[in-house]
Design an enzyme around this catalytic site. Structure first.
Site, PDB file in Angstrom:
ATOM      1  N   CYS A  15      -2.375   7.838   3.546  1.00 47.26           N
ATOM      2  CA  CYS A  15      -1.114   7.151   3.828  1.00 47.26           C
ATOM      3  C   CYS A  15      -0.162   8.058   4.608  1.00 47.26           C
ATOM      4  O   CYS A  15      -0.262   9.290   4.562  1.00 47.26           O
ATOM      5  CB  CYS A  15      -0.431   6.752   2.527  1.00 47.26           C
ATOM      6  SG  CYS A  15      -1.296   5.498   1.569  1.00 47.26           S
ATOM      7  N   GLU A  72       2.917   8.705   3.964  1.00 45.03           N
ATOM      8  CA  GLU A  72       3.746   9.552   3.097  1.00 45.03           C
ATOM      9  C   GLU A  72       3.014  10.841   2.733  1.00 45.03           C
ATOM     10  O   GLU A  72       3.611  11.918   2.666  1.00 45.03           O
ATOM     11  CB  GLU A  72       4.102   8.803   1.810  1.00 45.03           C
ATOM     12  CG  GLU A  72       4.927   7.543   2.008  1.00 45.03           C
ATOM     13  CD  GLU A  72       4.086   6.292   2.195  1.00 45.03           C
ATOM     14  OE1 GLU A  72       2.993   6.380   2.807  1.00 45.03           O
ATOM     15  OE2 GLU A  72       4.514   5.229   1.728  1.00 45.03           O
ATOM     16  N   CYS A 118       2.817   3.407  -1.982  1.00 39.08           N
ATOM     17  CA  CYS A 118       1.788   2.996  -2.942  1.00 39.08           C
ATOM     18  C   CYS A 118       1.846   3.904  -4.178  1.00 39.08           C
ATOM     19  O   CYS A 118       2.533   4.936  -4.193  1.00 39.08           O
ATOM     20  CB  CYS A 118       0.405   3.042  -2.294  1.00 39.08           C
ATOM     21  SG  CYS A 118      -0.277   4.711  -2.151  1.00 39.08           S
ATOM     22  N   CYS A 154       0.912   7.594  -3.667  1.00 42.62           N
ATOM     23  CA  CYS A 154       1.953   8.354  -2.951  1.00 42.62           C
ATOM     24  C   CYS A 154       3.152   8.611  -3.847  1.00 42.62           C
ATOM     25  O   CYS A 154       3.782   9.670  -3.758  1.00 42.62           O
ATOM     26  CB  CYS A 154       2.368   7.618  -1.681  1.00 42.62           C
ATOM     27  SG  CYS A 154       1.108   7.705  -0.393  1.00 42.62           S
TER      28      CYS A 154
HETATM   29  N1  THU Z   1      -0.294   2.744   3.685  1.00 40.07           N
HETATM   30  C1  THU Z   1       0.569   3.770   3.904  1.00 40.07           C
HETATM   31  O1  THU Z   1       0.406   4.556   4.852  1.00 40.07           O
HETATM   32  N2  THU Z   1       1.612   3.925   3.054  1.00 40.07           N
HETATM   33  C2  THU Z   1       1.890   3.078   2.016  1.00 40.07           C
HETATM   34  O2  THU Z   1       2.806   3.328   1.252  1.00 40.07           O
HETATM   35  C3  THU Z   1       1.087   1.875   1.821  1.00 40.07           C
HETATM   36  C4  THU Z   1      -0.185   1.840   2.569  1.00 40.07           C
HETATM   37  C5  THU Z   1      -1.405   2.569   4.616  1.00 40.07           C
HETATM   38  C6  THU Z   1      -2.759   2.880   4.044  1.00 40.07           C
HETATM   39  C7  THU Z   1      -3.660   2.043   4.923  1.00 40.07           C
HETATM   40  O3  THU Z   1      -3.969   2.801   6.093  1.00 40.07           O
HETATM   41  C8  THU Z   1      -2.814   0.872   5.310  1.00 40.07           C
HETATM   42  O4  THU Z   1      -1.458   1.231   5.035  1.00 40.07           O
HETATM   43  C9  THU Z   1      -3.129  -0.401   4.556  1.00 40.07           C
HETATM   44  O5  THU Z   1      -3.132  -0.204   3.192  1.00 40.07           O
END
Ligand code: THU
Length: 127
Positions: free
Chosen positions: A53, A55, A86, A89
């Site tokens: 992610c 973050e 999420c 994170c």
């Molecule tokens: N994702 C993030 O980068 N941050 C979040 O807080 C939620 C999800 C990304 C992970 C994945 O590459 C995409 O969003 C879909 O879940």
């Protein structure tokens, strides 16, 4: 550093997202207690478990540069609207920001929305 400026930095970081599988691009801008900013984006992988992610990308960049005290993080996605971090994170950020870490988001109307990590992750885990 205003919340608006940190959010605009996250929105720019979002442009670098590598998200060919979910097509959901995320950008983050992390402000450390010392006043430095680290950006991040989500980076996906054909082996889906390897996706990271935005973050955590920003977080590992900061920690690997010697920064362990986080003050605020702004999170943006390419579609607009709120992107709450999420669960993984939230726990990851808790290690370096604790309950007081400020989470900065932008709603559908363009308004800045601020939460503390303590609101989003009550009773976070610490050894
Ligand atoms: N994702 C993030 O980068 N941050 C979040 O807080 C939620 C999800 C990304 C992970 C994945 O590459 C995409 O969003 C879909 O879940």
């Amino acid at each position: 550093m205003t919340d608006e400026t940190l959010m605009e930095t996250a929105e720019r970081a979002c442009e670098n997202a590598y998200a060919p599988y979910s097509h959901f691009k995320v950008g983050a801008a992390l402000l450390t207690a010392s006043g430095n900013i680290f950006t991040g984006c989500n980076v996906e992988n054909a082996s889906y478990g390897g996706c990271i992610c935005a973050e955590r990308t920003a977080s590992v960049k900061a920690v690997s540069e010697g920064e362990r005290e986080f003050a605020a993080i702004a999170i943006a996605n390419s579609g607009g609207g709120l992107t709450y971090p999420c669960g993984i994170c939230r726990q990851f950020l808790y290690e370096f920001g604790g309950n007081d870490l400020r989470i900065i988001l932008r709603d559908d109307e363009g308004n800045i929305v601020v939460h503390t990590l303590g609101e989003l992750l009550p009773h976070g885990f610490k050894l």
